[in-house]
Design an enzyme around this catalytic site. Structure first.
Site, PDB file in Angstrom:
ATOM      1  N   ASP A  51       1.725  -5.089  -6.521  1.00  0.00           N
ATOM      2  CA  ASP A  51       0.310  -5.163  -6.894  1.00  0.00           C
ATOM      3  C   ASP A  51      -0.219  -3.940  -7.655  1.00  0.00           C
ATOM      4  O   ASP A  51       0.074  -2.800  -7.282  1.00  0.00           O
ATOM      5  CB  ASP A  51      -0.571  -5.248  -5.641  1.00  0.00           C
ATOM      6  CG  ASP A  51      -0.126  -6.290  -4.653  1.00  0.00           C
ATOM      7  OD1 ASP A  51       0.814  -7.033  -4.948  1.00  0.00           O
ATOM      8  OD2 ASP A  51      -0.737  -6.355  -3.574  1.00  0.00           O
TER       9      ASP A  51
ATOM     10  N   GLN B 239       1.731  -0.611  -6.151  1.00  0.00           N
ATOM     11  CA  GLN B 239       2.659  -0.699  -5.031  1.00  0.00           C
ATOM     12  C   GLN B 239       4.059  -0.455  -5.565  1.00  0.00           C
ATOM     13  O   GLN B 239       4.525  -1.166  -6.468  1.00  0.00           O
ATOM     14  CB  GLN B 239       2.578  -2.106  -4.397  1.00  0.00           C
ATOM     15  CG  GLN B 239       1.269  -2.382  -3.688  1.00  0.00           C
ATOM     16  CD  GLN B 239       1.221  -1.703  -2.331  1.00  0.00           C
ATOM     17  OE1 GLN B 239       1.887  -2.120  -1.414  1.00  0.00           O
ATOM     18  NE2 GLN B 239       0.432  -0.645  -2.226  1.00  0.00           N
TER      19      GLN B 239
ATOM     20  N   TYR C  60      -0.411   0.002   1.874  1.00  0.00           N
ATOM     21  CA  TYR C  60      -0.595  -1.277   1.203  1.00  0.00           C
ATOM     22  C   TYR C  60      -1.786  -1.238   0.246  1.00  0.00           C
ATOM     23  O   TYR C  60      -2.483  -0.225   0.133  1.00  0.00           O
ATOM     24  CB  TYR C  60      -0.747  -2.394   2.258  1.00  0.00           C
ATOM     25  CG  TYR C  60       0.576  -2.973   2.718  1.00  0.00           C
ATOM     26  CD1 TYR C  60       1.784  -2.331   2.459  1.00  0.00           C
ATOM     27  CD2 TYR C  60       0.615  -4.181   3.406  1.00  0.00           C
ATOM     28  CE1 TYR C  60       2.985  -2.876   2.883  1.00  0.00           C
ATOM     29  CE2 TYR C  60       1.814  -4.738   3.833  1.00  0.00           C
ATOM     30  CZ  TYR C  60       3.007  -4.076   3.569  1.00  0.00           C
ATOM     31  OH  TYR C  60       4.191  -4.637   3.992  1.00  0.00           O
ATOM     32  N   SER C  61      -2.038  -2.373  -0.388  1.00  0.00           N
ATOM     33  CA  SER C  61      -2.966  -2.416  -1.530  1.00  0.00           C
ATOM     34  C   SER C  61      -4.394  -2.035  -1.181  1.00  0.00           C
ATOM     35  O   SER C  61      -4.823  -2.138  -0.035  1.00  0.00           O
ATOM     36  CB  SER C  61      -2.941  -3.813  -2.141  1.00  0.00           C
ATOM     37  OG  SER C  61      -1.713  -4.002  -2.767  1.00  0.00           O
TER      38      SER C  61
HETATM   39  C1  FRU Z   1       0.243  -8.815  -2.154  1.00  0.00           C
HETATM   40  C2  FRU Z   1       0.546  -7.956  -0.954  1.00  0.00           C
HETATM   41  C3  FRU Z   1      -0.711  -7.359  -0.347  1.00  0.00           C
HETATM   42  C4  FRU Z   1      -0.195  -6.134   0.342  1.00  0.00           C
HETATM   43  C5  FRU Z   1       0.872  -5.661  -0.611  1.00  0.00           C
HETATM   44  C6  FRU Z   1       2.055  -5.004   0.017  1.00  0.00           C
HETATM   45  O1  FRU Z   1       1.322  -8.931  -3.023  1.00  0.00           O
HETATM   46  O2  FRU Z   1       1.283  -8.672   0.005  1.00  0.00           O
HETATM   47  O3  FRU Z   1      -1.422  -8.232   0.500  1.00  0.00           O
HETATM   48  O4  FRU Z   1      -1.181  -5.174   0.542  1.00  0.00           O
HETATM   49  O5  FRU Z   1       1.305  -6.809  -1.322  1.00  0.00           O
HETATM   50  O6  FRU Z   1       2.921  -4.511  -0.965  1.00  0.00           O
END
Ligand code: FRU
Length: 467
Positions: free
Chosen positions: A41, A57, A100-101
């Site tokens: 992301d 990410q 995470y995001s």
């Molecule tokens: C979406 C997701 C988010 C999460 C992130 C982890 O692709 O699953 O919900 O924060 O990727 O990498």
């Protein structure tokens, strides 16, 4: 904690892997991609003190969804991006299974990140903290810690805070899963980014006429555009239809009005944001000049991603091109940002039947095609677009089974703007009414050939590298 072994291993992975990734003929010439490992992301997209920042990410250590940190690029022009210090590493108790995001905000001149600290337990359960970090004078980020624990009534799947300012208050949307395993979006409010009041669910499966709309909604993003307030999100578990929602997980939006005082969002039906094979977790930002910009992950978490040939070269996935959103009659239109025109070489033109048009080098190409349909665009025998009178059908073989898979955009197309890189094709339909974004892995040199007796008018340019 993972912090001691992770950083040296990441440095080694980049030193060992980068030459191989960059030499891969599928490595993009003008899209953002990871120098090694896996990118997913886009995070923290913002224009801050005049400069664009885009975090993402990243797993530097391999092509699996593990060890997520926030890596960081910045740019003055949305074309040339430079690497910045890694912003967030999963090295605290509250984020050790992944930073995470999330999103970035300008808090009184301080670039501030809001992200999810993901924590998994041995019994398979998990929890999530919504955390804050601020930029320091070295360009890195200092973590301030968790501001929001897991709200009551939800599973450990609560994540992806998108924060914005409205009428002197901070607001946040969060993706969530309730205890009945329904996907939801929560709205929260704060005066100071630390004390948050949960205003409740503003959208989700089972609310506002959306039944069976998935078990988890990821990556919400809410913003006003034109007369409407849009909620973009990624509802996981929406049933596949014959010609819609065909990816493992879709990215979709709602259009409506948000009543901040009552925390109520009135909206209509879902619309899929992109009808191609790879598009997920997009994020928008408001640029200083008033444009609403979007960038998405040109990937989808699915069973086939590890079969992509770039994995053998130690990298996987890329971003979409940077796009501008506009609103037309309650619908979102997407177009490539105007800045991308600076990559164009000399303009070429063609008018005549599709099949008499010379084959084009498809690797770094922009093609604007006007017509009525009745023709086929063949990208190196690997990705095939049938332009019919009432729909577009995109075909690609499954990497797993070899069978042809199809994606559809339904409607009558008069104009296509097609942007190609070494392993991606983005098709913008009718000035952005629809988009189909897909990766493909052709043998190079990759050619685009047209078939059919229909008359077309074409303008095309080769695109310069800028990465
Ligand atoms: C979406 C997701 C988010 C999460 C992130 C982890 O692709 O699953 O919900 O924060 O990727 O990498």
């Amino acid at each position: 904690m993972a912090s001691i072994p992770l950083l040296p291993a990441m440095l080694q992975a980049v030193m060992k892997g980068q030459p191989k990734a960059l030499a891969d003929p599928h490595y993009p010439a003008w899209h953002l991609a990871p120098v090694t490992g896996l990118l997913n992301d886009p995070n923290g997209f913002i224009q801050f003190a005049g400069r664009y920042h885009l975090f993402y990410q990243w797993n530097a250590l391999g092509c699996q969804h593990l060890h997520k940190c926030w890596a960081h690029w910045s740019s003055a022009d949305l074309l040339h991006w430079q690497h910045e210090p890694i912003a967030l590493m999963p090295d605290e108790e509250y984020d050790h299974n992944g930073c995470y995001s999330g999103s970035a905000i300008d808090n009184n001149g301080v670039l501030t990140l809001c992200y999810t600290g993901n924590v998994k337990f041995d019994d398979g359960s998990r929890t999530a903290w919504q955390c804050l970090a601020v930029q320091n004078s070295d360009g890195g980020f200092d973590k301030l810690g968790p501001a929001i624990p897991l709200p009551h009534g939800y599973t450990g799947h609560v994540r992806d805070p998108k924060v914005w300012r409205h009428d002197g208050q901070w607001y946040m949307v969060l993706g969530a899963q309730d205890l009945q395993l329904q996907g939801k979006v929560l709205l929260l409010r704060s005066e100071n980014l630390w004390n948050w009041q949960n205003l409740g669910e503003i959208a989700g499966s089972g609310l506002n006429g959306l039944d069976d709309a998935g078990y988890m909604w990821e990556c919400p993003d809410m913003f006003p555009l034109g007369e409407h307030t849009f909620l973009i999100c990624c509802p996981q578990g929406v049933a596949r239809e014959e010609k819609r929602y065909l990816n493992t997980y879709p990215s979709a939006y709602l259009s409506g009005t948000l009543d901040y005082a009552r925390a109520q969002y009135q909206h209509g039906e879902f619309t899929e944001l992109d009808a191609g094979f790879e598009f997920y977790a997009p994020q928008t930002t408001l640029a200083d000049d008033g444009r609403r910009l979007l960038v998405g992950w040109m990937g989808v978490p699915d069973g086939e991603e590890m079969l992509q040939p770039t994995v053998a070269n130690g990298w996987i996935h890329q971003m979409t091109c940077l796009r501008q959103l506009t609103e037309h009659n309650g619908k979102l239109y997407q177009q490539p940002v105007a800045e991308l025109q600076a990559l164009r070489g000399e303009e070429q033109r063609y008018r005549g039947t599709a099949e008499a048009m010379p084959a084009l080098e498809a690797e770094q190409l922009e093609l604007v095609l006007e017509g009525e349909g009745g023709l086929t665009l063949n990208f190196a025998d690997t990705l095939i677009l049938e332009w019919r009178g009432d729909e577009l059908r995109l075909a690609r073989r499954s990497l797993q089974t070899g069978e042809w898979l199809y994606r559809y955009w339904r409607g009558s197309a008069q104009k296509l703007q097609i942007l190609c890189d070494r392993s991606s094709v983005e098709i913008f339909i009718n000035e952005g009414e629809g988009v189909m974004s897909s990766r493909y892995f052709p043998t190079h040199p990759a050619q685009l050939t047209l078939r059919g007796v229909a008359e077309v008018q074409a303008h095309y340019w080769s695109l310069r590298s800028c990465m």
